[in-house]
Structures are given as structure tokens and as C-alpha cells.
Design a protein around this motif. Sequence first.
Motif, PDB file in Angstrom:
ATOM      1  N   LYS A 570       0.829  -1.213   0.000  1.00 25.19           N
ATOM      2  CA  LYS A 570       0.000   0.000   0.000  1.00 25.19           C
ATOM      3  C   LYS A 570       0.860   1.257   0.000  1.00 25.19           C
ATOM      4  O   LYS A 570       0.705   2.149   0.836  1.00 25.19           O
ATOM      5  CB  LYS A 570      -0.956  -0.008   1.212  1.00 25.19           C
ATOM      6  CG  LYS A 570      -1.836  -1.250   1.211  1.00 25.19           C
ATOM      7  CD  LYS A 570      -3.155  -1.042   1.894  1.00 25.19           C
ATOM      8  CE  LYS A 570      -4.037  -2.268   1.699  1.00 25.19           C
ATOM      9  NZ  LYS A 570      -4.944  -2.511   2.804  1.00 25.19           N
ATOM     10  N   TYR A 571       1.799   1.290  -0.906  1.00 23.07           N
ATOM     11  CA  TYR A 571       2.719   2.419  -0.990  1.00 23.07           C
ATOM     12  C   TYR A 571       2.258   3.472  -2.001  1.00 23.07           C
ATOM     13  O   TYR A 571       3.024   4.376  -2.321  1.00 23.07           O
ATOM     14  CB  TYR A 571       4.115   1.934  -1.429  1.00 23.07           C
ATOM     15  CG  TYR A 571       4.858   1.112  -0.398  1.00 23.07           C
ATOM     16  CD1 TYR A 571       4.474   1.116   0.931  1.00 23.07           C
ATOM     17  CD2 TYR A 571       5.964   0.358  -0.763  1.00 23.07           C
ATOM     18  CE1 TYR A 571       5.164   0.362   1.870  1.00 23.07           C
ATOM     19  CE2 TYR A 571       6.663  -0.385   0.174  1.00 23.07           C
ATOM     20  CZ  TYR A 571       6.256  -0.385   1.479  1.00 23.07           C
ATOM     21  OH  TYR A 571       6.936  -1.118   2.416  1.00 23.07           O
ATOM     22  N   ASN A 593      15.552   1.666   3.754  1.00 16.35           N
ATOM     23  CA  ASN A 593      14.778   0.431   3.770  1.00 16.35           C
ATOM     24  C   ASN A 593      13.672   0.451   2.709  1.00 16.35           C
ATOM     25  O   ASN A 593      12.999   1.450   2.525  1.00 16.35           O
ATOM     26  CB  ASN A 593      14.155   0.242   5.149  1.00 16.35           C
ATOM     27  CG  ASN A 593      13.766  -1.192   5.380  1.00 16.35           C
ATOM     28  OD1 ASN A 593      14.591  -2.076   5.231  1.00 16.35           O
ATOM     29  ND2 ASN A 593      12.503  -1.412   5.687  1.00 16.35           N
TER      30      ASN A 593
ATOM     31  N   ALA B 200      -1.048  -2.299   6.629  1.00 19.07           N
ATOM     32  CA  ALA B 200      -1.267  -2.937   5.338  1.00 19.07           C
ATOM     33  C   ALA B 200      -1.761  -4.367   5.510  1.00 19.07           C
ATOM     34  O   ALA B 200      -2.442  -4.909   4.645  1.00 19.07           O
ATOM     35  CB  ALA B 200       0.022  -2.926   4.513  1.00 19.07           C
ATOM     36  N   THR B 222      15.490   1.294  11.077  1.00 20.41           N
ATOM     37  CA  THR B 222      14.954   1.512   9.719  1.00 20.41           C
ATOM     38  C   THR B 222      14.325   0.256   9.119  1.00 20.41           C
ATOM     39  O   THR B 222      13.925   0.292   7.955  1.00 20.41           O
ATOM     40  CB  THR B 222      16.000   2.052   8.707  1.00 20.41           C
ATOM     41  OG1 THR B 222      16.847   0.996   8.290  1.00 20.41           O
ATOM     42  CG2 THR B 222      16.825   3.182   9.300  1.00 20.41           C
ATOM     43  N   ALA B 223      14.226  -0.836   9.905  1.00 23.06           N
ATOM     44  CA  ALA B 223      13.777  -2.096   9.298  1.00 23.06           C
ATOM     45  C   ALA B 223      12.323  -2.069   8.840  1.00 23.06           C
ATOM     46  O   ALA B 223      11.969  -2.786   7.919  1.00 23.06           O
ATOM     47  CB  ALA B 223      13.996  -3.263  10.264  1.00 23.06           C
ATOM     48  N   ASN B 224      11.469  -1.258   9.448  1.00 27.86           N
ATOM     49  CA  ASN B 224      10.074  -1.251   8.999  1.00 27.86           C
ATOM     50  C   ASN B 224       9.667   0.070   8.343  1.00 27.86           C
ATOM     51  O   ASN B 224       8.499   0.390   8.257  1.00 27.86           O
ATOM     52  CB  ASN B 224       9.119  -1.591  10.149  1.00 27.86           C
ATOM     53  CG  ASN B 224       9.249  -0.610  11.287  1.00 27.86           C
ATOM     54  OD1 ASN B 224      10.088   0.295  11.230  1.00 27.86           O
ATOM     55  ND2 ASN B 224       8.452  -0.773  12.313  1.00 27.86           N
ATOM     56  N   SER B 225      10.673   0.792   7.873  1.00 31.52           N
ATOM     57  CA  SER B 225      10.371   1.994   7.097  1.00 31.52           C
ATOM     58  C   SER B 225      10.116   1.571   5.668  1.00 31.52           C
ATOM     59  O   SER B 225      10.842   0.716   5.157  1.00 31.52           O
ATOM     60  CB  SER B 225      11.559   2.949   7.163  1.00 31.52           C
ATOM     61  OG  SER B 225      11.567   3.822   6.068  1.00 31.52           O
ATOM     62  N   PRO B 226       9.183   2.124   4.922  1.00 33.09           N
ATOM     63  CA  PRO B 226       8.206   3.124   5.338  1.00 33.09           C
ATOM     64  C   PRO B 226       6.882   2.520   5.810  1.00 33.09           C
ATOM     65  O   PRO B 226       5.947   3.266   6.047  1.00 33.09           O
ATOM     66  CB  PRO B 226       7.984   3.896   4.048  1.00 33.09           C
ATOM     67  CG  PRO B 226       8.154   2.881   2.977  1.00 33.09           C
ATOM     68  CD  PRO B 226       9.123   1.857   3.492  1.00 33.09           C
ATOM     69  N   ASP B 227       6.812   1.179   5.936  1.00 36.86           N
ATOM     70  CA  ASP B 227       5.523   0.541   6.264  1.00 36.86           C
ATOM     71  C   ASP B 227       4.868   1.148   7.496  1.00 36.86           C
ATOM     72  O   ASP B 227       3.656   1.351   7.524  1.00 36.86           O
ATOM     73  CB  ASP B 227       5.723  -0.959   6.484  1.00 36.86           C
ATOM     74  CG  ASP B 227       6.446  -1.601   5.342  1.00 36.86           C
ATOM     75  OD1 ASP B 227       5.795  -2.259   4.537  1.00 36.86           O
ATOM     76  OD2 ASP B 227       7.673  -1.416   5.229  1.00 36.86           O
ATOM     77  N   MET B 229       4.968   3.979   8.600  1.00 35.20           N
ATOM     78  CA  MET B 229       4.482   5.346   8.395  1.00 35.20           C
ATOM     79  C   MET B 229       3.225   5.386   7.533  1.00 35.20           C
ATOM     80  O   MET B 229       2.406   6.295   7.660  1.00 35.20           O
ATOM     81  CB  MET B 229       5.589   6.160   7.738  1.00 35.20           C
ATOM     82  CG  MET B 229       5.230   7.590   7.449  1.00 35.20           C
ATOM     83  SD  MET B 229       6.601   8.474   6.701  1.00 35.20           S
ATOM     84  CE  MET B 229       6.105   8.452   4.995  1.00 35.20           C
ATOM     85  N   MET B 230       3.091   4.406   6.628  1.00 33.18           N
ATOM     86  CA  MET B 230       2.090   4.518   5.571  1.00 33.18           C
ATOM     87  C   MET B 230       0.657   4.755   6.060  1.00 33.18           C
ATOM     88  O   MET B 230      -0.020   5.644   5.526  1.00 33.18           O
ATOM     89  CB  MET B 230       2.150   3.307   4.624  1.00 33.18           C
ATOM     90  CG  MET B 230       3.361   3.287   3.707  1.00 33.18           C
ATOM     91  SD  MET B 230       3.788   4.874   2.962  1.00 33.18           S
ATOM     92  CE  MET B 230       2.419   5.080   1.828  1.00 33.18           C
ATOM     93  N   PHE B 233       0.391   8.309   7.058  1.00 32.23           N
ATOM     94  CA  PHE B 233       0.648   9.160   5.897  1.00 32.23           C
ATOM     95  C   PHE B 233      -0.553   9.161   4.960  1.00 32.23           C
ATOM     96  O   PHE B 233      -0.939  10.204   4.418  1.00 32.23           O
ATOM     97  CB  PHE B 233       1.908   8.645   5.192  1.00 32.23           C
ATOM     98  CG  PHE B 233       2.319   9.429   3.991  1.00 32.23           C
ATOM     99  CD1 PHE B 233       2.442  10.814   4.038  1.00 32.23           C
ATOM    100  CD2 PHE B 233       2.621   8.777   2.798  1.00 32.23           C
ATOM    101  CE1 PHE B 233       2.841  11.529   2.916  1.00 32.23           C
ATOM    102  CE2 PHE B 233       3.020   9.495   1.685  1.00 32.23           C
ATOM    103  CZ  PHE B 233       3.122  10.866   1.744  1.00 32.23           C
ATOM    104  N   ALA B 240       3.563  12.753   8.104  1.00 30.35           N
ATOM    105  CA  ALA B 240       4.909  12.344   7.688  1.00 30.35           C
ATOM    106  C   ALA B 240       5.962  13.111   8.488  1.00 30.35           C
ATOM    107  O   ALA B 240       7.035  12.586   8.783  1.00 30.35           O
ATOM    108  CB  ALA B 240       5.089  12.573   6.192  1.00 30.35           C
ATOM    109  N   ILE B 244       9.507  11.923  10.059  1.00 27.39           N
ATOM    110  CA  ILE B 244      10.766  12.527   9.643  1.00 27.39           C
ATOM    111  C   ILE B 244      11.539  13.003  10.875  1.00 27.39           C
ATOM    112  O   ILE B 244      12.734  12.725  11.027  1.00 27.39           O
ATOM    113  CB  ILE B 244      10.515  13.688   8.664  1.00 27.39           C
ATOM    114  CG1 ILE B 244       9.937  13.153   7.350  1.00 27.39           C
ATOM    115  CG2 ILE B 244      11.796  14.464   8.399  1.00 27.39           C
ATOM    116  CD1 ILE B 244       9.535  14.213   6.370  1.00 27.39           C
ATOM    117  N   VAL B 247      12.973   9.990  12.726  1.00 25.06           N
ATOM    118  CA  VAL B 247      14.134   9.360  12.087  1.00 25.06           C
ATOM    119  C   VAL B 247      15.372  10.241  12.257  1.00 25.06           C
ATOM    120  O   VAL B 247      16.467   9.753  12.561  1.00 25.06           O
ATOM    121  CB  VAL B 247      13.834   9.078  10.597  1.00 25.06           C
ATOM    122  CG1 VAL B 247      15.101   8.770   9.848  1.00 25.06           C
ATOM    123  CG2 VAL B 247      12.860   7.930  10.480  1.00 25.06           C
TER     124      VAL B 247
END
Lengths: 723, 723
Positions: A570-571, A593, B200, B222-227, B229-230, B233, B240, B244, B247
Motif C-alpha cells: 500500500k505504498y 529500507n 497494510a 529503519t527495518a520497517n520503514s516506510p511501512d 508510516m504509511m 501518511f 509524515a 521525519i 528518524v
Amino acid sequence: MAEAAAQDLLLAAAFVSDAQYNRNIPFKTSPEAVRLYHLYNHWMMRTATYFFIFLNLSLALFEEPAVYPLPFLATSVRKVLCLLVFLGRLTHFAKVTLHNVFWKDTKNICIMVAILLSLTDLAVYGVLRLYGVRSIRWSRIVRPIFLINFAESRQIRRAFRSIRNTLPEITYVFLLFMFSLLMFSLMALKLFGERNLQTAEGLPYFRNYLEIVFDLYVLVTTANSPDVMMPAFDFSSWYALFFIAFVIVNTYIFMSLFLAVVYNNYKKHLKNEIRKLAYMKRRKMIEAFNLLKEEEGEQFVVREARWKQLVKLVAPDTSNSHRELLLRISDDEQKGFIDKKSFVQLADLLNIQVVTLKIRRHPLARWAPALYGSAPSWLLRRVVRHRAFVWTYDAIILVNAVFIALDEESPFISYAEWVFLALYMIEILLKVYTYEPREFFGKTQFWNWFDTLIIFAALTATILNATLKSTMKYNSQQILDIVFILRVLRLIRIVDSIQRFQVIMNTLINIVPTMLTFGGLTLVVYCVFAIIGMEIFHGKIQSFPANSNAPHALECGNPALKDSLFARGKYCKNNFNDFASSFIVLMELTVVNQWHVFANAFASVTAQPAKLYFITFHIVMVIIIVNIFVSFILEAFFVEYSLEKSDVETAIEQKIQELGVGVQEDELQHEQLLDNMESAEHEFAGEGGTKPQSKGLVFKIASKPLLCSLSSVTSLWRRCLGG
Amino acid sequence: MAEAAAQDLLLAAAFVSDAQYNRNIPFKTSPEAVRLYHLYNHWMMRTATYFFIFLNLSLALFEEPAVYPLPFLATSVRKVLCLLVFLGRLTHFAKVTLHNVFWKDTKNICIMVAILLSLTDLAVYGVLRLYGVRSIRWSRIVRPIFLINFAESRQIRRAFRSIRNTLPEITYVFLLFMFSLLMFSLMALKLFGERNLQTAEGLPYFRNYLEIVFDLYVLVTTANSPDVMMPAFDFSSWYALFFIAFVIVNTYIFMSLFLAVVYNNYKKHLKNEIRKLAYMKRRKMIEAFNLLKEEEGEQFVVREARWKQLVKLVAPDTSNSHRELLLRISDDEQKGFIDKKSFVQLADLLNIQVVTLKIRRHPLARWAPALYGSAPSWLLRRVVRHRAFVWTYDAIILVNAVFIALDEESPFISYAEWVFLALYMIEILLKVYTYEPREFFGKTQFWNWFDTLIIFAALTATILNATLKSTMKYNSQQILDIVFILRVLRLIRIVDSIQRFQVIMNTLINIVPTMLTFGGLTLVVYCVFAIIGMEIFHGKIQSFPANSNAPHALECGNPALKDSLFARGKYCKNNFNDFASSFIVLMELTVVNQWHVFANAFASVTAQPAKLYFITFHIVMVIIIVNIFVSFILEAFFVEYSLEKSDVETAIEQKIQELGVGVQEDELQHEQLLDNMESAEHEFAGEGGTKPQSKGLVFKIASKPLLCSLSSVTSLWRRCLGG
């Protein structure tokens, strides 16, 4: 004669302030030009320039493809306005600079060309628009040039120069890294290419050499670990060794190597810049000295009166007592004149912020002395100054944190919020009652300002929200969000109570100005990539609301993305359809990532070479700029740990101690400091006028309450980057 | 008298070699003990100890849960054998050490306790096994103790000590980081908690405070970026900004801060260790001097004869001429004795590898002078020495790279492989024909060794494969894989042709020994975590072959994983079912990406607190050990860039130049060097015996052909870590 002396003074002042800000503009020598030069350097003029630079950059938000569309005429007018301002600023600069120097400076030429290009583009675009033809707004890419090339953006230019100097060294490491990558890819092709393995998505695994290179490049950034390994690992456990070797060599060793190269070059460059600046500064100061010198015995000196006039001209804001302090440092033996060696120090002296602690009586003590001096009032002030007062409020903050985490809906909790707000308000009022208000809100009292602003903002927002709620039965989400954030930010204060945390926090706060340089750098790189990205990928991927019935809503409006990781994650909202979205995408790419998911998706909706865009961005942003940022943080903390103080600062401090107007920092906590000031006040009153030059005044070096060494970090970096 | 002198010499030799290896063992002073001490330090004894340590560790592969199951009796016997060897080694150490020192040393006590525990555990387990009861093999966790605590593993112990010293500093930063994390989590809870957003995967988004903390901790890595955030967002673009800010503060600033703290402490610790070692070394050398000193005029000295005997005892492998060189350095004015100051230098002198370039005639020139000296032979040797010869082979390597990438199936390609192998063989033969073989395969000729080994291994494997194919119509995949890898490795040679790459490569090769220390460190941490992991997660997740019909095969054998990211990513083979698998999982956790998927999966099949295991591993491995590794690489390259040479090395080099037996490195390429040697040989022959001490010999410092500074990096680090 008087005319000539005034002219000399003005010129000298220009030299001194030039040296003070570490500039090297060979300005014209007429008094008129010098006056113009001072005007040019006025903070209002500089702020205005920055404002118009950002206004010009922000146009990208309003032009097609726009976040907030504005009619073409409106953006055009704003654009022309910005360009006119830039032209004006440049003309101003030309007036104070020597002609041949002005025309030799690349950055001036750059600005002129950029203005010309922007105007041409605007005209062409406008005309074509009348005929209904859509053309590319290629002048957009010119916009960051204004940010880089204006004299005000010296820091950003330096950062770019530093990157340029790092390039040759980094290129060698990069080539070696690429060689290693290509070798491992070749090995992977031979090992896995003919096994008919499949990825978790059912796609062929490691068949095509170029795809292997891309996959392994992604693995270097760790973004597709362990997925890229799993098919081979499932086939045979031994193949894990290949990936372990790959990660050790490329991710751990080569990426560290990049950091080492960047850090090393950055530091080297920093040293050179500082050396150059120190030389320039010295030259300027000697020029100024030569203008003002008079003969005295066997040597040339500057007399006290002239020196004072000069300081008044260069730094009109300094208090008389501060000036007196500087004089005492420069003219150590009170001979009535300043020799060359001490004069050259002046620019440094002016750069060090000396806080003049004015020992004033509390306004209430003046207006209502009986009340303020009464026993209950005295007791109250004693309580506020007590350590237990701080502890009580720390406890309140902790309780507050628990309340914030609890459910908002219960009325009990929402009333509690008012109680907390009231408690914080009372704290601030008590402190203002106890301490002298102008001291409490002094320039360096970061936490006092922070507290007060947060509490007042929270109060305003909470009242506004309550009013809206009671009158219009409506909860404004924006206001509520702000209230939430402010509430949580309030809790930060507790960090300030622990000495060790204070040190780290203050280092962090001190490096914020330099971090803004990296903000500028990032802005420029993001702008360029966003503009290119919008040209390539604009409109290729669409974002739909959650329950949209549009065709291909699940595939982000593009059938090519069916079943892709991009659509499944869902990006869809990560696209290049406008400037703001592009920035968010670039931010996500900086965090690294999942960047391969983006690269694959955008390559599948345009063309395969589109991946190059993402690889280039990774190299520029992550390998170079992020590493420079890390280098900067490392360096700032190394200097912090090495605990050194600059020579000039030591000299000033010595003098402050010598004159007996210093504050003993070591044994003082903040409250005690203020206590002490008050008692000092009484002493002064008793002594009468024995120390006329320091009556009612205590000096300290601005950065001292934080940590001695901080000033040297910041001064080092400000000298180099922060101008 | 002679007896006493011999005893003195032996003792002095023990002191000197102790200082040479930077050790501080207060050994017994009887000649017998000294002989035992030398035996204890013999490289064979040390290698044997390491062998048994790794044998003991490798038992984990064969015991339940085993990768390769062996009967209980077999592993038990091996285990007892290992323990006996450790006991023997310890007894040997006790024999050479003073009693009170031996019993005060924690590491000896540790080893004894570990041996005792292992034996008890073995006995208990064995007995319970007879009665059919399965008990925990808790003694496994004791095994890494042997790796840490044996005197040989000084480097690893130092690394651990350095970590311990870094802990207080890092704890403060970590607490501040945790505070920031908790604050941001609280903000996230307030901002997103009541929006009813979904991830998601359709799970509730940011509802539970502890889950938010975990999700945001994962975002730091950073392993679950950007999920992560989505959902926010998608709800509003403004959110967002929250991510930001998060991070920037946590990933960029705090993670850099960790690196800064680790690097800074590591460097500080390194300096202290080196200072301590230098002091110890000096003391040892003075003790040795005091044993051997004789009066000479007004000062005490060591006479030449005794000095030579000593060097012969300490370093029996050095050539006479090398000894002569060292003597000339120590006894600068050839007075026949060595004073205290020069004597103290001896340990350093012995530590610097001076390559004795023996200017020998080529064996062929001795055996068949007419043939070897003939015109065609001379021409051939000239050709081989020519630059063009190197270029030709570089071109061949490039062509070979293309051939490797092409399809294997075509017979033309597979014949080409034989041609390339032949070409490489010819190259090596030609070089051996041209250069003196013992020189060509000298200790420091890394690339020659590399080439020859690779080519011969490839030849052997290719022949083996071809034989198998033609006789048994069968392609051994293992052999083929090795052939592929060897073929690609051959291409690395091309890097050596470019000067700039050579420097980087050589630095990398030089830091390999120290990197092994990190290997040891990682091994210990992995062992401990693997053993704990196997206890907690063993058997919870199963791996099935690709087309298995077992129930829950798609859910990794555990219904709890249905529809989880873990099962969908086909990660089933990443489990803690045996030692090897655990290591792979821990490696993937070290690389960080997707670690939250692992943590969530293992938490769902056991209990939620299981996530703590993964967070702890991340803190220990990534935040501390990987940062130390990065610090090490940074430091190695900084020293490399600073291009300094140690004093002692300069002294040796000066002497070499003075004596006229040096090789001018600066103007020489490798081949020219060898050319030069030959002409030097002729000169020597012409001059006759005027320089008896250096006849047929040329010296150079071992590390010189790489880069002068390298030796100082390595010596610095070897002194500190590599013993």
C-alpha cells in the motif's frame, strides 16, 4: 583631517567586521561604499534575502504539478518579484565590491545566468501556454542555485566544496567496491543461475547478470536481507556462507571505508579552511590596524579613544561595561593604547558572547519593597530556590506522563489536564517572582524559554479547543494534535534535571545551527532529484482513497503494478506527482529500507534504466551526504569529549576573574548562581563605588553554563561552516 | 660460573621474549621453568590449544539438537579429550608461573570452574540419559569461556574489557535514547491511537503503547520503514513530519552518537593499553639488562658476544646477517658492547619483520648456466619483466571475465576454460623461471601466493570434475561450485595492477588478523545467544521441503504463523532448531533488516516477552559490537591516511640505508625491484668481498612494499589486540 579620520575609522570598522565574520570581500574604500557594506551585512537584509530564496523555492508547491494549485499569473508575479529582489541584492553587492573582483567571482555570474534563464523560461512558458502547448519548466532546476550561490549561503557552499574535494578519494573506494560487487555478482550467477530457483514471489532467482548486480547492491544497503538469500539458503545451507561473506566485505567493510574516507577528507578540509580563515582574519585586522595606527614611543599603536569608537561602530549593541572589559583585556597594563598584537585579537574577542549579568533588583522589590521583602515573600522565594522544588516538579511531570498515556475520554483525565496546566503556570510565575525576569528570560536560558513557550502554547491551544468544543460542538483535529504534541514535549524538561543528560542534550542543542547547513544541503539535493523525478515519474502512479472503486485502485492506478510488493505494501501515496510527495519519497529513500521496492515499481511503470535514478540518489545522499552528517556528529562529540577551551576564551575568563566580576561556575548550580547574584548585589551596595567599572554587573562566557568545551566545538564549526 | 651465566642468559631470554610479545607473566626463575616457558610459547602448542578450543565449540554441531547427529558416546569422548587438553595446558601454565600469581588470576580460576562444571554436567546428563530423562545441557553456555579465558585469547579478552569500559558512557546515551523513544511513542499514541487506522496487513495501527514502543524501536533500525508510516501518511500527509522528526533524532543523531561514544572510548582504551604495555615492556627489558650487564668504564653494558647469544636464543630463526644488522643498529659506533638505552630497544627491533632479500642466483643459472644465460632465455626474461607482460595478462583476465559470464553449456566456452587455465599456468611458470623461486614465494608476496594457490586449486578441481564427468557421467555440484568460485576469484588479481587500489587492498589485507579478533568476539556472543535461543525457541518453527504435504507446511509447522509476514516471506528455515541454523538467524539479525518479522514470529509462537531476546541481541551486537568493528576500520584507515612511521622502524631503515644494503622503494615497481636485485648481484660479484657483512643480501622492512604507514597501523593494533 576630521573627515579623513572618520573615513579611516569607517574603513577599519569594515575590515574588522569582515574579519569578525570571516569574510573576504575586497570592498571599495569610499565611505559611501563602506556604509553600503554595513547595510549589506545588516541582519534584516540577510533575513530578507533568505526569505525570498525560500519563497522562490516554495513556488514549486504552487506550480503545476501543484500541491496547492495557484493561477499561473499569481505564481509568475511572485517569481518575478523574487528575481527582482535577487537582482537588487546582487547590484547592492556589486556596489560594495571592486569591479574586477565582482566579475571574476563565479557565484555572481551564476546568479545572473540563473536570473536570466528563469526569466527566459517564464516568458517562453507563458507564450506557449497562451497557445495551449505544455512545455517543461526546465528553469526549476536552476532554483537551488540561488540557495547555493548567494553570499549568505557560505556554509552550504563550503559543504559542497568539501564534497567536491572528497570525490577523488571516494571514487577510488567506490570503484573498488563496484569491482567487488561485480565479482560477487558473477559468482552468484555461476552458483545460482542454473538452479531454476524462485523467489518468494515466484519470480526467477538470480538469472540475469544485471539484475543480480542490482539485487546485490540492494543487499549492501541490507534492504532486501534476508529475502535475497532465502531461495539459495533453502536449496542448501552452505550457500548462506556466500551471503555472509558478501555482507561482511561489502556492507561492513566497504561502507565503513566510505565513512572513513568521507570523515577523513572532511576533517582535513575543515582544518585547511580554518587555517585559511585564520590567515585572512589576521590580514584584515592588520589592514585595519595600519589605518588607525599612531606612533607611540618605538612602536605603532591604536589609542584608546579611537579603539572605543571603532568597537562602537563595529558592535553597536555591546554595553559600555562589556566594552570596558574588552579594553581591559586588550590593554592589559592600562597604558591608554593598544598594541598590534592585542588589536589583532579584537575580531575574536567580539565573536565571543560574553553575557552581561546585570545585577538588578527585582522590579517588585523596587515597586513594592515592603511586600517583596516581607517574611512570607522571603520564605516563598527560599522555597522556590530549594532543590526540593525542582524534585516536586519532576514528580509532577512523571505523574503527568502517566495521565497523558491514559484514556482521554474519561472526564476525570481531561480535568486533570487543566490541573497540570495550572501547576506549570504557577511554577513559571513563582520563578519569575523569585528571579529577576530579564535574567530569567536571558538569551542563554534555553530551558526557561522552552518551558514558557510550550506552556503558553498549550494553554492557548487548550483554551481554543475548549471554546470551539463548547460553542460549536466541534473538535478541531489540528488543534488537538498540537495540544497532544505540546503536552508530550513538556515532559522533555525532566532530562534537564540529570546532570549527565544535560551535557549530552546541550551538545545536541549547540550543534543545531550547523545541522541547519546539512538541512540546506539536503534541500538542494532533494530539490534537484525531486524535479528530475517529477519529470520522469509524474502521473505514473496514482493514489486513491481507502475504499475507492476506481479501476486499478489496488494497483496504484497502473496495471503494471499488479501483485507487486509496492501495491501490496500500500505504498501508492509514495509517488512523484507533486513536490511534497516527491520529498517524502526521497526521505524514504534516504532512510534506505524498502528502496528496492520503490525502484522496482517505478522501473516497471516507466523503463528499466529508471533504476539508475534510485541508485544515483543512494550514492549521492546515503554514501556521501549522510556520511558527512555522521562525520559531523562524530567530530562534534569528539571535540566535546576532548574538553578543550580556546585561547581567547581563556584570556577573557582570566580577565573576568582578575577583575573580580566573575561568577564561580564550578561550585554553583543555577539557582545558587542567582542567589549569589543577589547577595553580590548587597555587597556592592555596601562597598559603595569602589569598583566603578563593574558596578551591578557580573560577566560570564555565554557557553559556560553548558559545558566549557562546547563553545570550542561550536566556534570551530561556526568558523568553518556557520560563517 | 658457566652454569650461572647460562642460567642468566636463559632468564634474560625469557624476559626479552616476554617483552617482545607484550606479556606480563611473572614466571619462575629456574632454568627448567624457563625452558618450560619457551615450550609453552611455542607456536605448535598454541595452535594445538586453539584447535581444541574450536573442537570443543564445534561439539555443539553434533550434540542434540544436532546438525550432524553423533552418538552420545562419541561426543562425550571428544568432550573429555578437550577438557583433558585444557587441564594439561593449564597445568603447564601453572608450572611456569609463580604460585600466588597463578591462584590470584581470575582467568585460571574461570577455566578450572568451567572444566569442573562441564564434567559434572556430562556425568549428570549421562546418568539421566540412562534413565531416559532429558535434561538441559546447561554446560554449553560455559564453552565460550575457554575461548575467552585461555592466555592465547588475550585479544578477545581485551576487546571484552574495552566493551566493559565503554558501558557506563554508552548507558547514559542509551537512557537518553530510550527517553526520546518513549516520548515519541507517547506522542504517536496520542496522535494515531484513536483514529482506527489499520496497517497494510489489516491489523490495528498504533493502539497499544508497548507495541508502539517496539514498532518505533524497529523504525530506529529503519527495518520497517516506510511501512510503519504509511497508514498515518495515507490519513494525512502532515503526519509524515512526525516520522521525519523521529528518524532524524533517533536514527541519524542517536545512532551516530552511539558510534561516537564507542569509537571515543575504544580509542581512549587503546591508548591506555598501549601505554601500559610500553611500560611493561620497558620494565622487562631492564630486568633482562640487569641480568646480563657487565661494567665497562663508567656505565653498565652488555657485551656483544652475550648479546648475540641472547638474540640467538630468543629468535633462533633469524639469519646471521639479520642479527648483524640488528647489532649494527644497537651498537651504532661499533664499540663491542650495547648500552642500556639500545638494549631496551631490542624487543621492538625483533618485532619488526626485516625481510632478508637473499640475492641468490636463479637455481637454473647454477644448474644450467649456458642455457639460462643464452640470448633467447635472456630475451624471455626481459619480456616477462616488461610492463606489457602485466598488461597482456590484465587483458586476458578481462576476456576471461566475459567468458565466465557466458553460458557454460556451449562446448566452445568450456574448452576456453582450459585455455585460460593453461595461460595462467604458463604465466606462473614464466615468472618462476624469471625470478628467483624462493623470492617469488617469499613471506610477504601475498599476491604470488594467492595466484598460485588459486590456479592450482582450480586446476585440481577442474581435472577432478572432468574425470568424474567422463568416467561416472556425473557432475559433482560441490566441486563445480568450488571451480566457479575459484574462477571468479582469479579475477581479483586485476586490482593489483592499479596502484591506488593496491594501497586500499593492502590495508584491508593487513587488518585481517585483527578482524579475526572481532570474529572471536562475534563467535562468543553468537554462541551465548544461540544457546539461549535454542532453549527458548527450539522446535517451535519447522522447515519443510518446497513441495511438502505436511500439515501447516506453509505456516512453518505452526498454526500461529498463518498469514504472518514470516510465513509469507518463506522464512521457515530461519529457526533455532540447531546450532548452525541459530547462527544464520543471528547473522540475519546482525544485518538488522526484517528483524522485526523474526521477533514478531518467534514472539507469536512462544510468548510476547520473547521480543526482549531480539532487542537485547540488537543492543549487544549492533549497537555495541558492530560499532566497535566500524570504529576499528575507521581507526585503521585514519592511521593509514596519516602516514606515520614508528621511530624504531625509521632507525632500522636508516641503518639499512647507511650500510648501503637497502632497496630504494620510491622509484621502484615490483619488477624493477627484482631487476635491481639482479644487477646488485652483479655488482656484488664485481666488488668482491668489500662488504662482508652484507654479501648477497639486501634488506627491506617487510611492510614497505605495501605502504610505509601500514606497518604502524598493524603494529599499533597488534601490540594492543593481536598480542
